[in-house]
Scaffold this active site. Structure first.
Site, mmCIF file in Angstrom:
data_model
loop_
_atom_site.group_PDB
_atom_site.id
_atom_site.type_symbol
_atom_site.label_atom_id
_atom_site.label_comp_id
_atom_site.label_asym_id
_atom_site.label_seq_id
_atom_site.Cartn_x
_atom_site.Cartn_y
_atom_site.Cartn_z
ATOM 1 N N LEU A 188 0.948 -1.267 -0.031
ATOM 2 C CA LEU A 188 0.013 -0.023 -0.424
ATOM 3 C C LEU A 188 0.892 1.246 0.042
ATOM 4 O O LEU A 188 1.921 1.207 0.778
ATOM 5 C CB LEU A 188 -0.827 0.112 1.503
ATOM 6 C CG LEU A 188 -1.861 1.181 1.674
ATOM 7 C CD1 LEU A 188 -2.934 0.689 2.337
ATOM 8 C CD2 LEU A 188 -0.998 2.401 2.497
ATOM 9 N N ASN A 189 0.607 2.181 -0.841
ATOM 10 C CA ASN A 189 1.213 3.482 -0.595
ATOM 11 C C ASN A 189 0.276 4.506 -0.767
ATOM 12 O O ASN A 189 -0.767 4.486 0.222
ATOM 13 C CB ASN A 189 2.590 3.721 -1.650
ATOM 14 C CG ASN A 189 2.344 3.642 -3.044
ATOM 15 O OD1 ASN A 189 1.671 2.532 -3.623
ATOM 16 N ND2 ASN A 189 2.349 4.638 -3.757
ATOM 17 N N ASP A 190 0.155 5.620 -1.544
ATOM 18 C CA ASP A 190 -0.248 6.945 -1.370
ATOM 19 C C ASP A 190 -1.962 6.778 -1.411
ATOM 20 O O ASP A 190 -2.665 5.876 -2.225
ATOM 21 C CB ASP A 190 -0.157 7.802 -2.505
ATOM 22 C CG ASP A 190 1.359 7.844 -3.090
ATOM 23 O OD1 ASP A 190 2.016 7.763 -2.374
ATOM 24 O OD2 ASP A 190 1.559 8.520 -4.262
ATOM 25 N N GLN A 193 -3.114 3.338 -3.461
ATOM 26 C CA GLN A 193 -2.406 2.729 -4.357
ATOM 27 C C GLN A 193 -1.936 1.305 -3.783
ATOM 28 O O GLN A 193 -1.674 1.265 -2.518
ATOM 29 C CB GLN A 193 -0.875 3.673 -4.602
ATOM 30 C CG GLN A 193 -1.135 4.692 -5.388
ATOM 31 C CD GLN A 193 -1.211 4.582 -6.798
ATOM 32 O OE1 GLN A 193 -0.086 4.387 -7.546
ATOM 33 N NE2 GLN A 193 -2.239 4.463 -7.512
ATOM 34 N N TYR A 228 -1.458 5.318 -11.432
ATOM 35 C CA TYR A 228 -0.884 6.028 -10.568
ATOM 36 C C TYR A 228 -1.736 7.045 -9.737
ATOM 37 O O TYR A 228 -3.165 7.229 -10.173
ATOM 38 C CB TYR A 228 0.262 6.708 -11.191
ATOM 39 C CG TYR A 228 1.542 5.947 -11.222
ATOM 40 C CD1 TYR A 228 1.529 4.653 -11.217
ATOM 41 C CD2 TYR A 228 2.950 6.500 -11.494
ATOM 42 C CE1 TYR A 228 2.580 3.918 -11.174
ATOM 43 C CE2 TYR A 228 4.138 5.708 -11.573
ATOM 44 C CZ TYR A 228 3.890 4.367 -11.422
ATOM 45 O OH TYR A 228 5.055 3.502 -11.551
ATOM 46 N N SER A 229 -1.276 7.670 -8.774
ATOM 47 C CA SER A 229 -2.015 8.382 -7.985
ATOM 48 C C SER A 229 -2.938 9.663 -8.707
ATOM 49 O O SER A 229 -2.570 10.175 -9.599
ATOM 50 C CB SER A 229 -1.233 8.928 -6.732
ATOM 51 O OG SER A 229 -0.782 8.155 -6.145
ATOM 52 N N ARG A 261 2.889 13.850 -12.631
ATOM 53 C CA ARG A 261 1.841 12.908 -12.070
ATOM 54 C C ARG A 261 1.092 13.621 -10.793
ATOM 55 O O ARG A 261 1.349 14.526 -10.235
ATOM 56 C CB ARG A 261 2.527 11.671 -11.703
ATOM 57 C CG ARG A 261 4.031 11.932 -10.361
ATOM 58 C CD ARG A 261 4.555 10.486 -10.065
ATOM 59 N NE ARG A 261 5.640 10.514 -9.407
ATOM 60 C CZ ARG A 261 6.999 10.812 -9.860
ATOM 61 N NH1 ARG A 261 6.943 10.757 -11.225
ATOM 62 N NH2 ARG A 261 8.093 10.837 -9.289
ATOM 63 N N GLU A 317 5.952 15.705 -5.360
ATOM 64 C CA GLU A 317 5.044 14.642 -5.632
ATOM 65 C C GLU A 317 3.814 14.820 -4.656
ATOM 66 O O GLU A 317 3.699 15.739 -3.878
ATOM 67 C CB GLU A 317 5.532 13.304 -5.134
ATOM 68 C CG GLU A 317 6.521 12.676 -6.200
ATOM 69 C CD GLU A 317 6.790 11.006 -5.858
ATOM 70 O OE1 GLU A 317 6.485 10.580 -6.743
ATOM 71 O OE2 GLU A 317 7.017 10.669 -4.725
#
Length: 484
Positions: free
Chosen positions: A49-51, A67, A110-111, A168, A223
């Site tokens: 898991l990320n953002d 994510q 992506y995010s 992004r 980011e």
């Protein structure tokens, strides 16, 4: 060292449907056996898991996407995983919301962010595509979620014409009749920026350029940008890369989070007017990619990723990585963003325990509250072997020391984090959840968010204060119950 270096490209970019069922069962079992897996934080059933993505309030519920790399605890093929909740205690697991199933997102969804309008959620994301030479082709894309939860993609709305391949994480809001979008971007001179686009119809977007501040040379990439108004002020929130500082507090992690408060964004000059110095919301070891949204009562809520790019935590041995922070309400006071745990989380509390000096932990998921009156103190979490993490304060600063955990990681970035102490008298909330600690200091003007790894954690010791309050906390429910 990142696990990315130990996986081949082919392995990291396997799709969910290509993962053998036996591998999924093995990863799930390994995660279930991990005592460090949290009970009241959102974390993946397996993989990485990320953002946080697409945060919004819609149809009476908070919607949280994040994510997700299902192939393992490694950055690879990204999906948007979808949860919803009415109270942050009981969740509905909707499974994968956005799949990398188009040419423009062939190497990952992506995010991005969300905007609620006309009984729909507008989802904006970055399509990540690689060519045969592994050059990245990023585009900003658009999807909609209807009231029944069905999601439909509508393709690319912004091609990359002005920036490097680091382009992004779109975040969109509406001001008057205009839609505005910020995108994290690296300029052709390799500086980080928050690029702004403007549209009347969500289809045709005009590039307005990077938002101008006196920090145009800060790092090589920004980011996960966010831009919002609060208490009549404008806030730029972002995660800069390539920043360091000589003072003892700021920018000590591999990558950090920062914000800038100003009066208003001038769309003619593209400047954030009368803005103050750059600040950090968090001084811990593991805090990145925060995103905010408004709920039905007008609260500005922040959720972040408790993790960092290019840093592997010991949980990877149990086939999972990353979790989301507790939801935090944002207010603005004295030029600081103040973060306060949502009051809904009080429903997690069990019976209060007051302790002095030391206490045996029956649960390693708990809230500890300290009342400071001006002196220093020390709070130690430990096991029988003496492995520990220590949170302490002097008259002028706070310190979090994780140099003596059972399992160390990211040692090249140091084992101590410090934060300024702004007030002698204050109440501190310390949320502990097996392998994560979220500390709210200075009345919420700062937090210290960190992972920690202590085998068989069973004791808390207090020095310098007469007593502390401890609330064991229940777990959240509904995760991993999706049929998708």
């Amino acid at each position: 060292m990142s696990l990315n270096n130990r996986w081949t490209v082919e392995q990291r970019y396997r799709r969910l449907e290509q993962i053998p069922q036996c591998d999924i069962e093995e990863m799930t079992l390994s995660r279930q056996q991990d005592k460090g897996f949290p009970s009241f934080h959102i974390a993946p059933k397996f993989g990485l898991l990320n953002d946080p993505n697409g945060l919004c309030y819609f149809n009476g519920e908070h919607h949280i996407f994040y994510q997700w790399t299902p192939v393992g605890p490694v950055h690879g093929m990204k999906y948007w995983y979808h949860l919803s909740t009415k109270d942050f205690i009981h969740f509905t697991d909707h499974g994968v919301g956005l799949h990398p199933d188009q040419d423009y997102d062939s190497h990952g969804v992506y995010s991005g962010g969300a905007l609620v309008e006309n009984n729909q959620v507008l989802l904006f994301f970055t399509g990540n595509k690689r060519d045969q030479n592994w050059n990245r082709i990023p585009t900003q894309c658009f999807a909609t979620m209807d009231s029944d939860g069905s999601i439909e993609k509508h393709g690319v709305v912004i091609e990359n014409e002005h920036y490097t391949e680091h382009f992004r994480d779109p975040k969109v809001w509406k001001k008057g009749d205009d839609y505005l979008m910020v995108v994290g971007a690296q300029t052709k001179t390799e500086h980080g920026s928050m690029a702004l686009y403007q549209s009347k119809d969500l289809k045709t977007w005009q590039h307005k350029g990077p938002i101008k501040t006196k920090f145009s040379d800060l790092g090589y990439m920004w980011e996960c940008p966010d831009f919002f108004e609060i208490n009549g002020q404008s806030v730029m929130l972002f995660s800069p890369q390539g920043v360091s500082s000589s003072n003892p507090y700021d920018f000590k992690n591999i990558y950090s989070v920062a914000y800038i408060v100003g009066d208003q964004l001038n769309l003619e000059s593209m400047t954030l007017e009368n803005h103050q110095d750059i600040l950090q919301p968090d001084y811990g070891f593991d805090f990145y990619a925060p995103q905010t949204y408004l709920d039905e009562s007008g609260r500005r809520i922040l959720i972040a990723w408790i993790g960092l790019p290019e840093i592997d935590t010991p949980s990877v041995t149990h086939q999972w990585a990353g979790m989301l922070s507790l939801p935090r309400e944002l207010t603005l006071k004295d030029g600081f963003l103040v973060q306060t745990p949502l009051p809904e989380l009080k429903s997690l509390r069990k019976e209060e325990v007051v302790f002095a000096q030391s206490h045996t932990l029956e649960s390693t998921s708990c809230l500890i509250q300290l009342d400071l009156v001006g002196d220093g103190f020390e709070l130690e979490l430990s096991n029988l072997k003496g492995d520990n993490i220590v949170f302490s304060a002097t008259e002028h600063e706070f310190m979090l020391d994780r140099r003596y955990m059972s399992h160390l990681y990211a040692e090249e970035f140091g084992g101590i984090r410090k934060a300024p102490r702004l007030d002698a008298k204050q109440t501190i909330d310390i949320y502990i959840d097996n392998s994560v600690i979220e500390i709210f200091i200075n009345g919420g003007k700062h937090t210290m968010t960190s992972r920690f790894f202590i085998d068989d954690l069973n004791k808390v010791t207090l020095k310098g204060l007469e007593q502390a309050r401890l609330f064991p906390l229940k777990g959240i429910t509904g995760l991993f119950e999706s049929a998708k």
